[in-house]
Design an enzyme around this catalytic site. Structure first.
Site, PDB file in Angstrom:
ATOM      1  NE  ARG A 292      -2.932   0.472   3.314  1.00 48.63           N
ATOM      2  CZ  ARG A 292      -2.160   0.669   4.402  1.00 48.63           C
ATOM      3  NH1 ARG A 292      -1.387   1.725   4.488  1.00 48.63           N
ATOM      4  NH2 ARG A 292      -2.182  -0.187   5.398  1.00 48.63           N
TER       5      ARG A 292
ATOM      6  CG  ASP B  91      -9.466  15.560 -16.077  1.00 46.56           C
ATOM      7  OD1 ASP B  91      -8.703  14.928 -16.832  1.00 46.56           O
ATOM      8  OD2 ASP B  91     -10.509  15.075 -15.602  1.00 46.56           O
TER       9      ASP B  91
ATOM     10  CE  LYS C  87     -11.772   7.169 -19.197  1.00 52.51           C
ATOM     11  NZ  LYS C  87     -12.159   8.443 -18.590  1.00 52.51           N
TER      12      LYS C  87
ATOM     13  CE1 TYR D  11     -16.158  10.380 -17.015  1.00 52.93           C
ATOM     14  CE2 TYR D  11     -15.577  10.695 -14.708  1.00 52.93           C
ATOM     15  CZ  TYR D  11     -15.982   9.874 -15.743  1.00 52.93           C
ATOM     16  OH  TYR D  11     -16.222   8.551 -15.497  1.00 52.93           O
TER      17      TYR D  11
HETATM   18  C1  LIG Z   1     -12.784   8.890 -17.341  1.00 48.59           C
HETATM   19  C2  LIG Z   1     -12.460  10.256 -16.863  1.00 48.59           C
HETATM   20  C3  LIG Z   1     -12.249  10.511 -15.498  1.00 48.59           C
HETATM   21  C4  LIG Z   1     -12.426   9.447 -14.421  1.00 48.59           C
HETATM   22  O1  LIG Z   1     -11.461   8.466 -14.496  1.00 48.59           O
HETATM   23  P1  LIG Z   1     -11.748   6.915 -14.076  1.00 48.59           P
HETATM   24  O2  LIG Z   1     -10.447   6.270 -14.422  1.00 48.59           O
HETATM   25  O3  LIG Z   1     -12.901   6.438 -14.871  1.00 48.59           O
HETATM   26  O4  LIG Z   1     -12.043   6.919 -12.608  1.00 48.59           O
HETATM   27  C5  LIG Z   1     -11.910  11.806 -15.142  1.00 48.59           C
HETATM   28  N1  LIG Z   1     -11.799  12.800 -16.053  1.00 48.59           N
HETATM   29  C6  LIG Z   1     -12.009  12.585 -17.372  1.00 48.59           C
HETATM   30  C7  LIG Z   1     -11.879  13.720 -18.337  1.00 48.59           C
HETATM   31  C8  LIG Z   1     -12.355  11.309 -17.816  1.00 48.59           C
HETATM   32  O5  LIG Z   1     -12.577  11.107 -19.128  1.00 48.59           O
END
Ligand SMILES: *Cc1c(COP(=O)(O)O)cnc(C)c1O
Length: 381
Positions: free
Chosen positions: A51, A176, A201, A104
């Site tokens: 962890r 982000d 992603k 998001y």
């Molecule tokens: C998918 C996404 C998230 C969240 O991420 P997870 O890995 O699904 O928890 C946050 N911001 C954006 C722009 C996303 O496309």
């Protein structure tokens, strides 16, 4: 590893020295929860319990820090896990957040449904309008949350301008960077303090792993984030870290193809009679085009468009597409199509972030582009 190396060199080598014991060129998956100590407190390489730290995770974090030009990266089990740790590290009850009015859906849900119960307030603002952002900042504002290009409307915010507004108030600026990836945009170099990724992603890039990361400039903030992560436990497993790292090595070549294919898809959509409008920062008429051209290397693989035939037509295109797979998520090698209003953004219905019902979002993959174009032609016919 020296940051004088180019992006692709860092992607392939940063954090990834050949294994000291065997010379394995690829950092091994260290699938272990605990580590033998050479006498009490005699740790080998600082590892005591997974962890707190794991060598496969360390390799990924070294790579991500280098790719974003940060001093430290902390990897998480998901993008939302990363966001949750960030907020609980830097905010306290009574703090206020300036938030995008297009973001998001899951991030909005965290603020709206969870953190609001712990005394953190937020105001959705059109981040393209710096005066509106300045007006929304209050003495309690501790964080300016930026998402650019945004999900799903692909609006573009000026990172340097927003970071300056945040800093005037003594607030942090978070970006982000999931849609752009560090290959196309490096927010820390533009003045942001924290980058968050859903590594699910583009960084992972193969739709086979869920993960997240935070990257920061300030080592002291990096230390606090790692402390909170260890204290609250939202860590990724070693195999997941290994998958994200394997994806990250080819980020540059994949992004080049995502961008090239998206540009061709946009050409088709702009001319198509069934399409009312195309949302893509690479279009000269896109309101954020100039800012995007300044702060991004290229315009990315995400494309949204609106149908003249309304929601019915949007749903029909999603159902008829074949090479474009109907599904949530984005950034993988395969092309995906979705209806944000009913799928990824269903949780923002009725809020200021509600998305148009005639909207379709594409994650343009790296398949042969003529197959993608033919598929859209038949789906729109
Ligand atoms: C998918 C996404 C998230 C969240 O991420 P997870 O890995 O699904 O928890 C946050 N911001 C954006 C722009 C996303 O496309």
């Amino acid at each position: 590893m020296s940051d004088a190396y180019g992006f692709e060199t860092l992607a392939i080598h940063a954090g990834q020295e050949p294994d000291a014991a065997t010379g394995a060129v690829v950092p091994p998956i260290v699938q272990a929860s605990t580590y033998k100590q050479d006498g009490v407190g005699g740790l080998r390489g600082g590892y005591e319990y997974s962890r707190s730290g794991n060598p496969t995770r360390t390799a990924l974090e070294g790579c991500l820090a280098a790719l974003e030009g940060g001093s430290r990266a902390v990897a998480f089990g998901s993008g939302l896990g990363a966001e949750d740790t960030l907020v609980r590290t830097v905010l306290k009850p009574g703090d206020h957040v300036v938030f995008p009015n297009d973001a998001y859906g899951g991030t909005h849900r965290l603020f709206n449904r969870l953190w609001s119960r712990w005394g953190i307030s937020f105001d959705p603002v059109d981040l393209r309008d710096l005066d509106a952002v300045r007006a929304a900042v209050r003495p309690e504002t501790a964080l300016v949350w930026v998402e650019t290009p945004s999900n799903p409307l692909l609006s573009v915010a000026d990172i340097a301008g927003l970071a300056a507004i945040a800093h005037e108030q003594g607030a942090l600026c978070l970006v982000d960077n999931t849609f752009a990836s560090p290959y196309l945009q490096q927010p820390l170099s533009l003045g942001a303090d924290v980058v968050v990724h859903s590594t699910t992603k583009y960084l992972g890039g193969h739709s086979d792993v869920v993960g997240g990361a935070l990257v920061v400039t300030d080592p002291e903030l990096g230390e606090r984030l790692a402390f909170h992560q260890n204290a609250s436990g939202s860590v990724p497993g070693p195999f997941d870290c290994w998958l994200v790292l394997r994806g990250a090595r080819t980020l540059g070549v994949r992004m080049d193809r995502h961008c090239a294919n998206a540009a061709k898809v946009v050409e088709l959509l702009v001319e198509h009679p069934a399409v009312a409008s195309v949302l893509y920062p690479g279009l000269p008429e896109h309101p954020g085009h100039e800012v995007a051209a300044r702060q991004m290397r290229a315009f990315g693989g995400m494309v949204s468009f609106r149908l003249r035939g309304g929601e019915e037509a949007a749903l029909r295109v999603c159902e008829r597409a074949e090479v474009f797979t109907l599904g949530e998520s984005l950034g993988g090698v395969e092309s995906l199509i979705e209806h944000p209003g009913r799928m990824t953004h269903a949780s923002v219905a009725g809020s200021q972030l509600e998305v148009p019902s005639d909207l379709v979002r594409l994650s343009v993959g790296i398949e042969s582009v003529e197959d993608l174009l033919a598929d859209l032609e038949q789906a729109l016919a």
